[in-house]
Scaffold this motif. Structure first.
Motif, short mmCIF file in Angstrom:
data_model
loop_
_atom_site.label_atom_id
_atom_site.label_comp_id
_atom_site.label_asym_id
_atom_site.label_seq_id
_atom_site.Cartn_x
_atom_site.Cartn_y
_atom_site.Cartn_z
N GLU A 147 0.96 4.15 6.90
CA GLU A 147 1.29 5.52 6.47
C GLU A 147 2.37 6.13 7.35
O GLU A 147 3.20 6.90 6.88
CB GLU A 147 0.01 6.36 6.50
CG GLU A 147 0.17 7.77 5.97
CD GLU A 147 0.63 8.73 7.06
OE1 GLU A 147 1.25 9.74 6.72
OE2 GLU A 147 0.37 8.45 8.25
N PHE B 54 0.83 -1.20 0.00
CA PHE B 54 0.00 0.00 0.00
C PHE B 54 0.86 1.25 0.00
O PHE B 54 0.56 2.23 -0.69
CB PHE B 54 -0.92 -0.03 1.22
CG PHE B 54 -1.74 1.21 1.40
CD1 PHE B 54 -2.84 1.45 0.60
CD2 PHE B 54 -1.43 2.12 2.41
CE1 PHE B 54 -3.61 2.60 0.77
CE2 PHE B 54 -2.20 3.26 2.59
CZ PHE B 54 -3.29 3.50 1.77
N LEU B 55 1.95 1.22 0.77
CA LEU B 55 2.87 2.36 0.79
C LEU B 55 3.46 2.62 -0.59
O LEU B 55 3.56 3.77 -1.03
CB LEU B 55 4.01 2.10 1.78
CG LEU B 55 3.73 2.31 3.27
CD1 LEU B 55 4.97 1.97 4.08
CD2 LEU B 55 3.28 3.73 3.54
N MET C 164 1.28 10.70 -1.87
CA MET C 164 -0.01 11.12 -1.32
C MET C 164 0.16 11.64 0.10
O MET C 164 1.06 11.21 0.83
CB MET C 164 -1.00 9.95 -1.32
CG MET C 164 -1.45 9.51 -2.68
SD MET C 164 -2.78 8.28 -2.58
CE MET C 164 -3.02 7.93 -4.33
N THR D 149 0.95 4.25 -2.99
CA THR D 149 0.44 5.59 -2.66
C THR D 149 1.57 6.60 -2.42
O THR D 149 1.39 7.57 -1.68
CB THR D 149 -0.46 5.53 -1.41
OG1 THR D 149 0.27 4.94 -0.32
CG2 THR D 149 -1.70 4.71 -1.68
N ARG E 140 -1.30 12.23 4.09
CA ARG E 140 -1.92 11.30 5.05
C ARG E 140 -3.43 11.20 4.86
O ARG E 140 -3.97 10.09 4.84
CB ARG E 140 -1.58 11.74 6.48
CG ARG E 140 -2.12 10.79 7.54
CD ARG E 140 -1.67 11.19 8.91
NE ARG E 140 -2.14 10.26 9.93
CZ ARG E 140 -1.90 10.37 11.21
NH1 ARG E 140 -1.16 11.38 11.66
NH2 ARG E 140 -2.38 9.50 12.07
N GLN F 111 -5.12 11.70 2.14
CA GLN F 111 -5.37 11.02 0.87
C GLN F 111 -5.16 9.52 1.01
O GLN F 111 -5.94 8.72 0.49
CB GLN F 111 -4.45 11.59 -0.21
CG GLN F 111 -4.85 12.98 -0.68
CD GLN F 111 -3.83 13.59 -1.62
OE1 GLN F 111 -2.64 13.25 -1.58
NE2 GLN F 111 -4.27 14.50 -2.46
N ARG F 112 -4.10 9.13 1.72
CA ARG F 112 -3.85 7.70 1.95
C ARG F 112 -5.00 7.07 2.74
O ARG F 112 -5.43 5.96 2.45
CB ARG F 112 -2.53 7.52 2.69
CG ARG F 112 -1.30 7.53 1.79
CD ARG F 112 -0.13 6.87 2.52
NE ARG F 112 0.98 6.70 1.60
CZ ARG F 112 2.15 7.31 1.72
NH1 ARG F 112 2.35 8.13 2.71
NH2 ARG F 112 3.11 7.08 0.85
N LYS F 113 -5.46 7.80 3.75
CA LYS F 113 -6.54 7.28 4.57
C LYS F 113 -7.81 7.12 3.74
O LYS F 113 -8.55 6.14 3.89
CB LYS F 113 -6.81 8.23 5.74
CG LYS F 113 -7.78 7.66 6.77
CD LYS F 113 -7.86 8.56 7.99
CE LYS F 113 -8.78 7.97 9.05
NZ LYS F 113 -8.86 8.84 10.26
N ASP G 170 6.02 5.67 6.41
CA ASP G 170 6.56 6.46 5.31
C ASP G 170 7.41 7.63 5.79
O ASP G 170 8.35 8.04 5.10
CB ASP G 170 5.39 6.99 4.45
CG ASP G 170 5.89 7.65 3.17
OD1 ASP G 170 6.62 6.99 2.43
OD2 ASP G 170 5.54 8.82 2.93
#
Length: 209
Positions: A169, A27-28, A34, A31, A36, A38-40, A172
């Motif tokens: 997230e 997932f990292l 992006m 994305t 935080r 947006q990732r959520k 990252d």
């Protein structure tokens, strides 16, 4: 009356198949760039879409694919090929090249929605393995009450997945540009191998090797 052993077995099977710890680093990589929120948003949307897809298969079993004349082997092959394309982009940073061509404009809402649907919801979360497991488990839950319990188990598993993606997230911030590049390429290779395995399994299933 609900069988607790069956529910525990379903929970274990689905959680292992969906594999939240394994999806978090992927997932990292998907994305990168992006924020935080947006990732959520991607994680929440992808989890909800995957839940809806798996719920359909939990309620209808294999009848959906058979109604469309699609075998599970063919589904595995298609999912593997699509996943391989994503892996190719990750390894050779084609995704970053596209971002550079769109200047410095922030990631659009359409892009976020597209990532959430493909490849996150399908085929990474609700992939051939998770769909196969759901279809097989649905046979052990024949009544309406039992199917409802299976839906509840699915919701719990995907809730755990969502939490793991949100936590991912935070990782990252510990990675610099070099760390992100290495992680993205490494996960791209892993995704490519996973995609090939999907295709191999699909060919074996389709031709009954």
């Amino acid at each position: 009356m609900l069988n607790v052993d069956l529910l525990v077995n379903a929970f274990t099977t689905l959680l292992v198949t969906i594999d939240p710890p394994g999806l978090a680093p992927i997932f990292l990589g998907l994305t990168v760039g992006m924020t935080r929120p947006q990732r959520k948003q991607v994680a929440l949307r992808g989890s909800i879409i995957a839940f809806c897809i798996l719920s359909v298969f939990a309620l209808t079993g294999a009848s959906v694919l058979s109604l469309l004349g699609i075998s599970m082997g063919a589904f595995r092959i298609a999912g593997g090929l699509l996943l391989f394309w994503i892996a190719f982009e990750m390894i050779f940073e084609r995704r970053n090249e596209r971002k550079e061509k769109t200047s410095e404009v922030a990631i659009t809402r359409d892009h976020i929605h597209n990532i959430a649907v493909f490849p996150l919801a399908l085929p990474l979360i609700a992939g051939p393995g998770a769909i196969s497991a759901t279809v097989l488990l649905s046979g052990s839950f024949p009544t309406a009450l039992e199917r409802g319990a299976l839906i509840g188990v699915l919701a719990l598993c995907l809730g755990i997945l969502f939490l793991s993606l949100v936590i991912a997230e935070r990782i990252d911030r510990f990675l610099g540009n070099t760390g992100r590049a290495i992680l993205t390429r490494l996960l791209g290779v892993i995704l490519a191998a996973l995609a090939v395995q999907f295709v191999v399994d699909g060919v074996k299933s389709a031709f009954a090797f």
